[in-house]
Scaffold this active site. Structure first.
Site, PDB file in Angstrom:
ATOM      1  N   ASP A  87       0.849  -1.190   0.000  1.00  0.00           N
ATOM      2  CA  ASP A  87       0.000   0.000   0.000  1.00  0.00           C
ATOM      3  C   ASP A  87       0.884   1.239   0.000  1.00  0.00           C
ATOM      4  OD1 ASP A  87       0.762  -0.742   2.719  1.00  0.00           O
ATOM      5  OD2 ASP A  87      -0.584   0.847   3.424  1.00  0.00           O
ATOM      6  N   GLU A 148       0.237  -0.928   6.013  1.00  0.00           N
ATOM      7  CA  GLU A 148       1.346  -0.376   6.800  1.00  0.00           C
ATOM      8  C   GLU A 148       1.294   1.141   6.884  1.00  0.00           C
ATOM      9  OE1 GLU A 148       5.377   1.177   7.726  1.00  0.00           O
ATOM     10  OE2 GLU A 148       4.153   1.511   5.941  1.00  0.00           O
TER      11      GLU A 148
END
Length: 380
Positions: A87, A148
């Site tokens: 991400d 994250e």
């Protein structure tokens, strides 16, 4: 170490071509379909490289994760776990402002440094060792996660469960400088802030109301002014009000706090929670603690990893420094578990999280060989 790490067959042009596909597959954390597409692309490439791949359904509302294992005679035994995230902080459409482009040894693109580049060189290093007939002493596993950049609220349990099965944890987050690795991370905490005001007509009865936006502005300054050398506070992601002719009732923001030691973060938590107050009339200021990354202080196992990788770096022609760094990563969790963890093994670049995010193309090979050399000797 007996193998010549300079001979690990990695080619920067071929790697950059593969990495381009990843960079041009935008994957902002909060856009689940985009993250899922990125994970599917990574899974496809890993399978083509020889990994056995499994897609793991993501946390509610967030993207899937991918777990990969490279075939090994000791499959199922504790080995090496490479942890990375796919991400990014860049919203959809960032490619229009920050397209994939290269000038000499510099290449730009959203997420290319943090941390698609690092993940790509890690799986490429595993494949390269196999191509040259080198079998790693320990089985190698890869875990790619989807949240994250928002503090790992949904995948922390998965990361810790997977990490507990292994002897060594490698994290290919970006290098913080050219010849460096990370042997510790500062503690990080996030907080949700809510100012609750009293409504009124902003034109006809301004004094009858109490502006939540004004309250948030005052508290924002007071909170950020608590920053010192040991604990920082940064307020962002602010929203308040809906109509300009209405005194705003609600204003919201988020705060990020970072500290070098756990006791400093605990002190900071106590200080920011002291801003929480609720009045009988419903107004007030609410502070809610959100996700936390524990401090990771270098253990003997981590330092043993560093000494190994430093020797490999010397064989490649550079001397590696190490440090405890801010910024946070999923290495915080595994390091805090006491597992030998080495972070910052990824590509060399700069300006992550900005519209100038870039890497040094040559580092695809140099850092890939560094990782490959480490994989080839751990457990020997």
């Amino acid at each position: 170490m007996t193998m010549d790490v300079t001979k690990i067959p990695l080619d920067a042009e071929r790697m950059l071509s593969g990495l381009r596909r990843w960079v041009e597959c935008e994957s902002p954390t909060y856009d689940k379909p985009s993250v899922d597409r990125m994970m599917a692309l990574a899974a496809e490439d890993m399978q083509a490289m020889g990994f056995e791949v499994e897609t793991i359904p993501g946390p509610e509302g967030l993207g899937n994760c991918v777990r990969g294992a490279f075939p090994h005679p000791r499959a199922g035994e504790p080995g090496i776990l490479i942890i990375g995230h796919l991400d990014t902080v860049h919203p959809l459409g960032t490619l229009e402002k920050l397209p994939f482009r290269r000038e000499g040894d510099i290449c730009w693109g959203p997420g290319i440094c943090d941390m698609k580049g690092g993940n790509y060189i890690a799986i490429s290093a595993v494949k390269a060792l196999a191509e040259m007939g080198v079998e790693t002493p320990l089985p190698v596993h890869v875990l790619l996660t989807s949240d994250e950049e928002i503090g790992t609220p949904g995948t922390r349990a998965l990361i810790e469960a997977e990490a507990a099965k292994h002897r060594y944890i490698l994290v290919p987050e970006p290098a913080w400088a050219r010849n460096t690795v990370v042997t510790g991370r500062y503690a990080i905490a996030r907080y949700h802030l809510t100012a609750m005001g009293r409504p009124s007509h902003a034109g006809a009865a301004l004094k009858a109301g109490q502006s939540a936006v004004k309250m948030m502005a005052r508290q924002l300054i007071a909170i950020e002014d608590m920053t010192d050398e040991d604990c920082t506070f940064s307020v962002s992601v602010m929203h308040g009000g809906q109509w300009v002719n209405c005194v705003p009732t609600i204003a919201r923001a988020e705060c990020l706090s970072m500290a070098k030691r756990q006791e400093d973060l605990d002190r900071g938590t106590e200080n920011i929670l002291a801003f929480d107050r609720r009045e009988a009339d419903g107004t007030g200021f609410v502070v809610e603690k959100s996700v936390v990354r524990p401090v990771w202080e270098a253990s003997a196992g981590t330092m043993e990893l560093y000494e190994r990788v430093r020797r490999i770096g010397n064989a490649l022609g550079f001397d590696l420094a190490h440090a405890s760094e801010g910024g946070g990563s999923d290495g915080n969790f595994t390091g805090a578990m006491g597992l030998p963890t080495l972070d910052g093994l990824g590509v060399v670049g700069a300006d992550v999280h900005t519209l100038n995010e870039h890497i040094e193309v040559s580092s695809l090979v140099s850092r890939g060989r560094l990782l490959g050399g480490l994989l080839a000797e751990l457990g020997a």
